[in-house]
Structure formats: structure tokens, C-alpha cells
Scaffold this active site. Structure first.
Site, PDB file in Angstrom:
ATOM      1  N   ASP A  97       3.730   6.854  -7.804  1.00 14.50           N
ATOM      2  CA  ASP A  97       4.744   6.670  -6.914  1.00 14.50           C
ATOM      3  C   ASP A  97       5.992   7.062  -7.816  1.00 14.50           C
ATOM      4  O   ASP A  97       7.160   6.977  -7.254  1.00 14.50           O
ATOM      5  CB  ASP A  97       4.875   5.520  -6.147  1.00 14.50           C
TER       6      ASP A  97
ATOM      7  N   HIS B 290      -1.020  -0.189 -12.547  1.00 15.87           N
ATOM      8  CA  HIS B 290      -2.252   0.277 -11.553  1.00 15.87           C
ATOM      9  C   HIS B 290      -3.315  -0.681 -11.483  1.00 15.87           C
ATOM     10  O   HIS B 290      -3.585  -1.194 -12.622  1.00 15.87           O
ATOM     11  CB  HIS B 290      -2.555   1.480 -11.782  1.00 15.87           C
TER      12      HIS B 290
ATOM     13  N   ARG C  99      -3.143  12.105   3.756  1.00  9.41           N
ATOM     14  CA  ARG C  99      -4.360  11.352   3.490  1.00  9.41           C
ATOM     15  C   ARG C  99      -5.168  11.428   4.947  1.00  9.41           C
ATOM     16  O   ARG C  99      -6.425  11.301   5.002  1.00  9.41           O
ATOM     17  CB  ARG C  99      -4.183   9.685   3.519  1.00  9.41           C
TER      18      ARG C  99
ATOM     19  N   HIS D  93       0.829  -1.223   0.002  1.00  3.53           N
ATOM     20  CA  HIS D  93      -0.039  -0.088  -0.024  1.00  3.53           C
ATOM     21  C   HIS D  93       0.933   1.116  -0.145  1.00  3.53           C
ATOM     22  O   HIS D  93       1.680   1.270  -0.897  1.00  3.53           O
ATOM     23  CB  HIS D  93      -0.915  -0.136   1.151  1.00  3.53           C
TER      24      HIS D  93
HETATM   25  N1  AMX Z   1       6.129  -4.754 -12.851  1.00  2.96           N
HETATM   26  C1  AMX Z   1       5.923  -6.091 -13.052  1.00  2.96           C
HETATM   27  N2  AMX Z   1       5.008  -6.783 -13.267  1.00  2.96           N
HETATM   28  C2  AMX Z   1       3.796  -6.193 -13.301  1.00  2.96           C
HETATM   29  C3  AMX Z   1       3.854  -4.608 -13.229  1.00  2.96           C
HETATM   30  C4  AMX Z   1       5.071  -4.009 -13.021  1.00  2.96           C
HETATM   31  N3  AMX Z   1       5.078  -2.450 -12.939  1.00  2.96           N
HETATM   32  N4  AMX Z   1       2.507  -4.253 -13.340  1.00  2.96           N
HETATM   33  C5  AMX Z   1       1.703  -5.338 -13.358  1.00  2.96           C
HETATM   34  N5  AMX Z   1       2.524  -6.698 -13.471  1.00  2.96           N
HETATM   35  C6  AMX Z   1       2.320  -8.042 -13.417  1.00  2.96           C
HETATM   36  C7  AMX Z   1       1.387  -8.228 -12.340  1.00  2.96           C
HETATM   37  O1  AMX Z   1       2.287  -8.620 -11.176  1.00  2.96           O
HETATM   38  C8  AMX Z   1       0.698  -9.420 -12.749  1.00  2.96           C
HETATM   39  O2  AMX Z   1       1.174 -10.455 -12.758  1.00  2.96           O
HETATM   40  P1  AMX Z   1       0.736 -12.066 -12.566  1.00  2.96           P
HETATM   41  O3  AMX Z   1      -0.357 -12.203 -13.298  1.00  2.96           O
HETATM   42  O4  AMX Z   1       2.135 -12.871 -12.412  1.00  2.96           O
HETATM   43  O5  AMX Z   1       0.234 -11.938 -11.066  1.00  2.96           O
HETATM   44  C9  AMX Z   1       0.004  -9.034 -14.186  1.00  2.96           C
HETATM   45  O6  AMX Z   1       1.219  -8.032 -14.676  1.00  2.96           O
HETATM   46  C10 AMX Z   1      -1.196  -8.259 -14.248  1.00  2.96           C
HETATM   47  O7  AMX Z   1      -1.096  -7.209 -13.409  1.00  2.96           O
HETATM   48  P2  AMX Z   1      -2.090  -6.228 -13.667  1.00  2.96           P
HETATM   49  O8  AMX Z   1      -3.683  -6.614 -13.723  1.00  2.96           O
HETATM   50  O9  AMX Z   1      -1.961  -5.423 -14.667  1.00  2.96           O
HETATM   51  O10 AMX Z   1      -1.923  -5.326 -12.206  1.00  2.96           O
HETATM   52  P3  AMX Z   1      -2.408  -5.549 -10.838  1.00  2.96           P
HETATM   53  O11 AMX Z   1      -3.704  -4.817 -10.441  1.00  2.96           O
HETATM   54  O12 AMX Z   1      -2.353  -7.071 -10.399  1.00  2.96           O
HETATM   55  O13 AMX Z   1      -1.233  -4.781 -10.000  1.00  2.96           O
HETATM   56  C11 AMX Z   1       0.208  -3.063  -9.458  1.00  2.96           C
HETATM   57  C12 AMX Z   1      -1.184  -3.770  -9.849  1.00  2.96           C
HETATM   58  C13 AMX Z   1       0.129  -1.605  -8.955  1.00  2.96           C
HETATM   59  C14 AMX Z   1       0.393  -3.794  -7.803  1.00  2.96           C
HETATM   60  C15 AMX Z   1       1.606  -3.618 -10.230  1.00  2.96           C
HETATM   61  O14 AMX Z   1       1.372  -3.031 -11.251  1.00  2.96           O
HETATM   62  C16 AMX Z   1       2.804  -3.341  -9.544  1.00  2.96           C
HETATM   63  O15 AMX Z   1       3.052  -4.322  -8.840  1.00  2.96           O
HETATM   64  N6  AMX Z   1       3.572  -2.242 -10.108  1.00  2.96           N
HETATM   65  C17 AMX Z   1       4.705  -2.085  -9.504  1.00  2.96           C
HETATM   66  C18 AMX Z   1       4.595  -1.867  -7.992  1.00  2.96           C
HETATM   67  C19 AMX Z   1       4.214  -0.230  -8.005  1.00  2.96           C
HETATM   68  O16 AMX Z   1       4.575   0.687  -8.568  1.00  2.96           O
HETATM   69  N7  AMX Z   1       3.350   0.025  -6.949  1.00  2.96           N
HETATM   70  C20 AMX Z   1       2.740   1.116  -6.457  1.00  2.96           C
HETATM   71  C21 AMX Z   1       1.300   1.436  -7.329  1.00  2.96           C
HETATM   72  C22 AMX Z   1       0.587   2.570  -6.936  1.00  2.96           C
HETATM   73  C23 AMX Z   1      -0.236   2.636  -5.956  1.00  2.96           C
HETATM   74  O17 AMX Z   1      -1.419   2.091  -6.070  1.00  2.96           O
HETATM   75  N8  AMX Z   1       0.197   3.289  -5.034  1.00  2.96           N
END
Ligand code: AMX
Length: 388
Positions: free
Chosen positions: A323, A268, A349, A227
Site C-alpha cells: 500500500d 505485513h 480482486r 483490510h
Molecule cells: N506501524 C506501527 N506498529 C506496527 C507496524 C507499523 N507499520 N507494523 C507492526 N507494528 C506493531 C503491531 O501493531 C504489533 O504491535 P502490538 O504487539 O502492540 O500488537 C507489533 O508491531 C508486531 O506486529 P507484527 O507481528 O509485526 O505484524 P502484525 O501481523 O500484527 O500486523 C500489519 C501487520 C500490516 C497490520 C501491521 O504491520 C500494520 O499495522 N501496518 C501499518 C498499516 C498498514 O500499512 N496496513 C496495510 C497492510 C498491507 C495489507 O496487508 N493490505
């Protein structure tokens, strides 16, 4: 929302899915769309980004932007609420300095609540918002071991100025720091009703725990790496990239993906375009620090990582999220330690969560408020048995 409509069909597949997508209530402060991201009370966030934080707090509580006179009255009201009791100094001086700043923030908010809770939802929410700048400044000062010669609070200043004044860092451009933090606060104040920290705070408040206890719980929820702590991880990631050369960045991104590690700052759960909060911060960085090394890295990442991630059709959104840029900006203005970044997120927040708690407790259901949260869990792997 009126009438009695079917909104959603819950099937067994929804169980143990973190309530994902299941409607549970209404939110009066903000909503998120896949293309334009978060809107506060109907306004797309990009249109609010240049406003002063106090005016956006007013919006979240009153659902209208203030005119000049109301803005002034509201600032004066916040100033009258801002004094922080000395016991915060005593508590902060005894906390473990290796403890995470988010744990300090939670303890600080609890301490404020122990000192002065009125029991009126709105009064307590506004009091807490007004006390956050000094609380944040003291948190930094005591945790960094800079507890000597802390300047007295100056309640005549704006919220961000009070924090910068309490922090009193040498060799930084305080006006630049003020500008970046003001934008940061506005961009992070609210994000719909169902994100974990907001939901947690409202759930705690539904049992009529105080605003302070509820908000401390929200901060604990926000501290998780999935989060709020993602913004700390994001700058740590940028520092690991360490180069703005496009070929080297591409090789780094591909290696991270091959090692099954996330490319931080991209993707996202809801948005399907670049987060406008990232777009705003990129524009701010281009204006304030285009030659900063970390900013150059995220500028390259924005193009390269997006292109590489878009090769994988499983990734629903290969674009930059909120982020990506905040860490580089905070670093540039003098916040070199990313472990503090989530506390800025938490500070912001407090406004959105505070406004949502007030709505849920004192406005919704014709002022009766929502009842205590009680979702249903279905027994699993438990057959009836007896001790004797
Ligand atoms: N890097 C690597 N893999 C990624 C990715 C990224 N930036 N974004 C998505 N993926 C992968 C997911 O892990 C998932 O893999 P899986 O099928 O093996 O589980 C697949 O692609 C499909 O994911 P999605 O449906 O596009 O996204 P999600 O809703 O599952 O996840 C998020 C969203 C933010 C957790 C993911 O994009 C991520 O891990 N990003 C990198 C970390 C990050 O920047 N986090 C901050 C997010 C901002 C916020 O909400 N505060």
C-alpha cells in the site's frame, strides 16, 4: 493434496483467533511466501507485473499464460460479455453521493447480478470481470456528479482503456493513467485463498448464492479499514507527512509511534521482506513521476520508516508493504480523492476471487465442489435454562 495427513493441531488457543493459520482448503490460483510475496499459479508477481491485465485474468482462470492466439480469443470473448445494462445508470443516479465508493461498488455488482445471472459459475465470473470497467467508470461519474455526456462504452478497447474512456477526465495524461492502472490491476488481482474478502466470497458461494451476491459480499469485506481500505489510509498518511525531508520525516514517524498510531505502508502479517508489489511500484514511480511530491515523500519513507521500525524487535517486518506506493501513483495520474482507491483494489480482486469461486464450486473434489462452509463454534457462557 492427497491422502489423509495431519496438517495442524487445533488447541483452545486457536479459538476466537480469526481462523489465523488454520488450514481450511486448497487454492489453485496463488500462494504467498515470506520472501517473494504472492505468486500467481506459480509465477512470482514481479515477473507478471508488466503483463496486460487480460492475460493475467486468463492465467488465473486457466492456470497457464496464454500464447498470442489464445490471448486474442480471450480478449474477444471478454469484449462480447462487456455490455452493462442501462439500469446501472438509474440505480447510481439515486445513491447517496456521500456514501463510500465501496458501498457503491457492492450495490453496482448486486445490480448487475439482478439484471443477468446465468447460474453458471464461470460464465457469471467472466461476465462480471468484463463488465467491471464500465461499472467502475459509471461509479466515478455518478458519484462525482458528472452524469452528463458520459461517452458510450467502447467494447473494442482493453479493460483499462474502457474505464479511462468512460471516466473521460480532462487535463490528465490518459496513457499514463492506463499504464499505472494496468500495473495496479495485475499486482492486486489475487493474494492466496484465506484473505478476508476472498474467504468471504467463497463462503457465500458455498451456499450456492450467485457469483454476483458472493462478490458483493467480498467487496463489503474488502471495504474494512483493516483490510482493503488500508490503501486509502496510506495515501492519507502520506499527505499528512507532507515533507520529503529525511529529518522531518523521521521526526514525524517517531511521533506517530509515540502516539501509538500505525506507520501506514509498512509491515505485513506474512511477508518478511519488502513486498515485491511495492518494489515494482517504486520502480514504476521512478520511471514515471520521480519528481512528484508524494512520490518523493514515499521514497524518503521507504528508507527512514524502515530504519525506525527496525529498531523495535517486536515488529516482524519493518519493510514497505503493497500500500505504500499505489496511492502516490494513483494520485499522480489524476485520482486525487483517496476514498476511491479501494474500489481499484476491488476491481482487481474480482478476477482472483472469481477464479477461486469457480475452482471451489466447479473444479475441486473432482468437480463436485466444496460443501457449504460450516466451521464449529463452541458454546461459551451459556448454561441450559428454560423460560418457564
Ligand atoms: N506501524 C506501527 N506498529 C506496527 C507496524 C507499523 N507499520 N507494523 C507492526 N507494528 C506493531 C503491531 O501493531 C504489533 O504491535 P502490538 O504487539 O502492540 O500488537 C507489533 O508491531 C508486531 O506486529 P507484527 O507481528 O509485526 O505484524 P502484525 O501481523 O500484527 O500486523 C500489519 C501487520 C500490516 C497490520 C501491521 O504491520 C500494520 O499495522 N501496518 C501499518 C498499516 C498498514 O500499512 N496496513 C496495510 C497492510 C498491507 C495489507 O496487508 N493490505
Amino acid at each position: 493434496m492427497t491422502g489423509n495427513k495431519d496438517l495442524f493441531t487445533v488447541t483452545s488457543e486457536h479459538l476466537n483467533s480469526g481462523l489465523r493459520g488454520i488450514p481450511v482448503g486448497t487454492c489453485r490460483t496463488s500462494f504467498v511466501t515470506p520472501e517473494e510475496g504472492v505468486h500467481y499459479c506459480g509465477y512470482p508477481i514481479a515477473e507478471l507485473a508488466g503483463l496486460e491485465p487480460e492475460d493475467v485474468v486468463y492465467l488465473l482462470f486457466n492456470k497457464e499464460l496464454p500464447d498470442e492466439a489464445s490471448a486474442q480469443v480471450f480478449r474477444t470473448d471478454l469484449q462480447s460479455r462487456g455490455a452493462v445494462p442501462r439500469s446501472i445508470d438509474a440505480v447510481f443516479s439515486t445513491l447517496p453521493r456521500h456514501g463510500h465508493p465501496m458501498d457503491w461498488l457492492s450495490v453496482g455488482i448486486h445490480t448487475l447480478g439482478m439484471e443477468d445471472t446465468t447460474g453458471d459459475w464461470k460464465e457469471d465470473a467472466l461476465n462480471l470481470i468484463a463488465r467491471m470497467p464500465r461499472l467502475m467508470g459509471l461509479l466515478f461519474r455518478y458519484r462525482e456528479g458528472r452524469s452528463a455526456d458520459i461517452p458510450d462504452d467502447d467494447l473494442s478497447m482493453s479493460m483499462v482503456e474502457r474505464f479511462v474512456h468512460t471516466l473521460a477526465l480532462e487535463n490528465v495524461d490518459r496513457e499514463l493513467m492506463r499504464e499505472v492502472l494496468s500495473a495496479y490491476l495485475v499486482l492486486h488481482m489475487d493474494h492466496g485463498g484465506g484473505n478476508l474478502s476472498t474467504f468471504t466470497g467463497k463462503a457465500i458461494a458455498s451456499g450456492h448464492a450467485t457469483v454476483y451476491a458472493s462478490m458483493a459480499g467480498s467487496m463489503n469485506a474488502l471495504s474494512g479499514p483493516l483490510h482493503g481500505r488500508a490503501n486509502q489510509s496510506c495515501l492519507e498518511f502520506v499527505l499528512r507527512v507532507g515533507t520529503s525531508d529525511p529529518d522531518e520525516v523521521e521526526a514525524f514517524v517517531r511521533a506517530e509511534l509515540a502516539a501509538k498510531r500505525p506507520v501506514f505502508g509498512f509491515g505485513h502479517a506474512v511477508l518478511r521482506a519488502e513486498d515485491p508489489r511495492a518494489t515494482v511500484q517504486f520502480a514504476l514511480g521512478e520511471r514515471l513521476c520521480p519528481d512528484d511530491e508524494n512520490f518523493k515523500i514515499i521514497r524518503t519513507l521507504r528508507e527512514v520508516a524502515q530504519r525506525v521500525l527496525a529498531e523495535n524487535p517486536k515488529i516482524s517486518n519493518p519493510n514497505a508493504n503493497v500500500d505504500i506506493a499505489s496511492g502516490a501513483l494513483l494520485h499522480h495520474v489524476g485520482f486525487k480523492d483517496p476514498t476511491y482507491y479501494t474500489t481499484f483494489f476491488g476491481w482487481a480482486r474480482v478476477a482472483g476471487i472469481g477464479a477461486q469461486i469457480v475452482d471451489e464450486r466447479a473444479v475441486l473434489r473432482d468437480g463436485k465442489g466444496t460443501p457449504i462452509y460450516r466451521p464449529k463454534y463452541i458454546a461459551e457462557a451459556q448454561s441450559l435454562r428454560h423460560v418457564v
